[in-house]
Design an enzyme around this catalytic site. Structure first.
Site, short mmCIF file in Angstrom:
data_model
loop_
_atom_site.label_atom_id
_atom_site.label_comp_id
_atom_site.label_asym_id
_atom_site.label_seq_id
_atom_site.Cartn_x
_atom_site.Cartn_y
_atom_site.Cartn_z
N SER A 19 4.83 23.22 -6.12
CA SER A 19 6.04 22.38 -6.64
C SER A 19 7.21 23.13 -6.73
CB SER A 19 5.59 21.46 -7.82
OG SER A 19 5.41 22.29 -8.92
N LYS A 47 5.71 10.33 -6.82
CA LYS A 47 6.74 11.09 -6.10
C LYS A 47 6.84 10.30 -4.68
CE LYS A 47 5.19 15.07 -8.60
NZ LYS A 47 5.97 15.26 -9.54
N HIS A 89 2.84 16.83 -4.25
CA HIS A 89 3.82 17.04 -3.43
C HIS A 89 3.52 17.09 -1.89
CE1 HIS A 89 6.73 17.73 -6.35
NE2 HIS A 89 5.69 18.30 -7.38
N1 PMP Z 1 0.54 17.63 -10.41
C1 PMP Z 1 1.78 18.31 -9.63
C2 PMP Z 1 1.36 19.53 -8.72
C3 PMP Z 1 2.84 17.88 -9.94
O1 PMP Z 1 3.85 18.44 -9.53
C4 PMP Z 1 3.15 16.85 -10.84
C5 PMP Z 1 4.24 16.31 -11.30
N2 PMP Z 1 5.26 17.06 -11.86
C6 PMP Z 1 1.95 16.30 -11.55
C7 PMP Z 1 0.65 16.76 -11.29
C8 PMP Z 1 2.19 15.21 -12.56
O2 PMP Z 1 2.17 13.98 -11.74
P1 PMP Z 1 2.84 12.75 -12.67
O3 PMP Z 1 4.22 12.89 -12.94
O4 PMP Z 1 2.36 11.59 -11.88
O5 PMP Z 1 2.31 12.95 -14.00
#
Ligand code: PMP
Length: 397
Positions: free
Chosen positions: A186, A244, A214
């Site tokens: 990310s 997302k 992502h």
């Molecule tokens: N896993 C990854 C790789 C992420 O980038 C994120 C979001 N920042 C999450 C999990 C968490 O997802 P959520 O925002 O739906 O809690």
């Protein structure tokens, strides 16, 4: 009276963060999180959301949510296993399984929650987890919660993964061994080397776990990184977020039916935390329907990403090695990164700085997230602002 020890702890540590430029200031939005946002009374081009496909403000999703709220109310009223499972939840899970080309799926209240839930439902203190060093915080926390032995693997280093998998397997110390990775990382936007990871997993009988927060909606015609590599039947856990590209909120695991059945009886956020709301669930279901019926939004996303990346590179910025729409502009020093982001903001671009501890020290960056909803005019305007501020601060010449 509040605790003196706590007061002292907070004062010292907050002061230290502020001094080092590591204190995250939160700017409340005065608008929806679309391609242009209003912050502090100003309209800014938004390059900081994860709303990859623009679905967070899509009329079709909004209408689906409104209809569901009218029929089912605003809250699910209970955890999934008491009576917080509506037909809507089951429909979403069916759609998610179709979307991911798996037998079944289970939805959670967030992607973060999902990693906390799924890892610890399967792994325990007699197991080991091979975890890429750049994996998301929720994976790290999920691994810790499981109490399994965590073996850090150098980022996307397949020799290191193979050596550590072999050592763990041959040690005979562990009942189960899992390899766990982000599908798309990310902060840098690089894609996990899934074909090699899956080969190593098959050689050493590892459980495979890919968090594609992502990649879903972005790669593999929308179905994600696993599909992009044609590995849908060779990965055990496919994790995704509904917050997302899907544009709403929630997380999910897609996989074999037995795995999902197990998670439904053993994963704690499913058992002990109230289900996703009817409005969220209906909006997510509509998003998946849109994604599976057309690739128009993905195409627009990729077109816009290429345009922004080429523009930034031409100006002389270091944009790292992203293979996806995630577009970091790497500055390095934390204080300078935050200053850069602030100046961009003052000129009309909202691009958030990302610094330690989210990324390693000395690799501060302003992260840009182009979306399908941006127009070329917005991106041109953003590039002109990048040029002006970049030159002012000596980041480009
Ligand atoms: N896993 C990854 C790789 C992420 O980038 C994120 C979001 N920042 C999450 C999990 C968490 O997802 P959520 O925002 O739906 O809690």
């Amino acid at each position: 009276m509040s605790s003196h020890v706590l007061d002292q702890f907070l004062q010292e540590n907050l002061g230290d963060l502020k001094e080092k430029g590591l204190y995250n200031v939160i700017d409340p939005l005065q608008s929806a999180n679309g391609p242009v946002i209003k912050v502090g009374g100003n309209e800014l081009i938004n390059l900081s959301s994860n709303n990859y496909l623009g679905l967070a403000t899509d009329e079709r999703l909004k209408n689906a949510a409104k209809e569901a709220i009218d029929e089912y109310g605003v809250g699910a009223g209970a955890v999934r296993t008491i009576n917080g499972t509506m037909e809507l939840h089951l429909k979403l899970e069916e759609k998610l399984a179709e979307f991911k080309h798996t037998e079944a799926a289970i939805a959670y209240q967030s992607g973060f929650n999902c990693n906390m839930a799924a890892i610890s439902a399967v792994m325990d203190k007699n197991d080991a987890i091979l975890s890429d060093e750049l994996n998301h915080a929720s994976i790290i926390d999920g691994c810790r919660l499981s109490k399994a032995k965590i073996i850090r693997v150098n980022h996307s280093d397949m020799d290191d993964l193979r050596a550590k998998a072999k050592e763990a397997k041959e040690s005979g110390l562990y009942n189960k061994i899992m390899v766990i990775t982000d599908g798309v990382f990310s902060m840098d936007g690089d894609i996990a080397k899934l074909p090699e990871i899956v080969e190593i997993a098959e050689e050493f009988d590892l459980i495979t776990y890919v968090d594609d927060a992502h990649g879903s909606g972005v790669l593999g015609n929308g179905a994600g990184t696993v599909k992009h590599f044609g590995l849908s039947d060779r990965v055990d856990f496919q994790i995704g977020t509904l917050s997302k590209a899907i544009g709403v909120v929630g997380g999910y695991v897609a996989g074999k039916k037995d795995l999902i059945d197990w998670l439904k009886v053993r994963s704690r956020p499913f058992l002990f935390s109230t289900s996703l709301t009817p409005g969220d669930v209906a909006a997510c279901t509509k998003a998946i329907e849109i994604l599976t019926s057309s690739t128009e939004l993905q195409e627009r996303l990729w077109e816009n990403s290429k345009y922004l990346k080429q523009g930034l590179e031409k100006l002389g910025f270091d944009i790292g090695n992203s293979e996806t729409p995630i577009t970091p502009v790497i500055v390095g020093d934390e204080v300078k990164t935050q200053e850069f982001s602030k100046k961009l903001n003052e000129e009309g671009v909202y691009a958030k700085s990302i610094v330690f501890p989210t990324v390693p020290r000395g690799t501060g960056r302003v992260r840009n997230m182009p979306t399908a909803a941006h127009t070329k005019e917005m991106l041109d305007q953003a590039l002109a602002i990048y040029e002006k501020v970049g030159k002012q601060m000596g980041i480009i010449s």
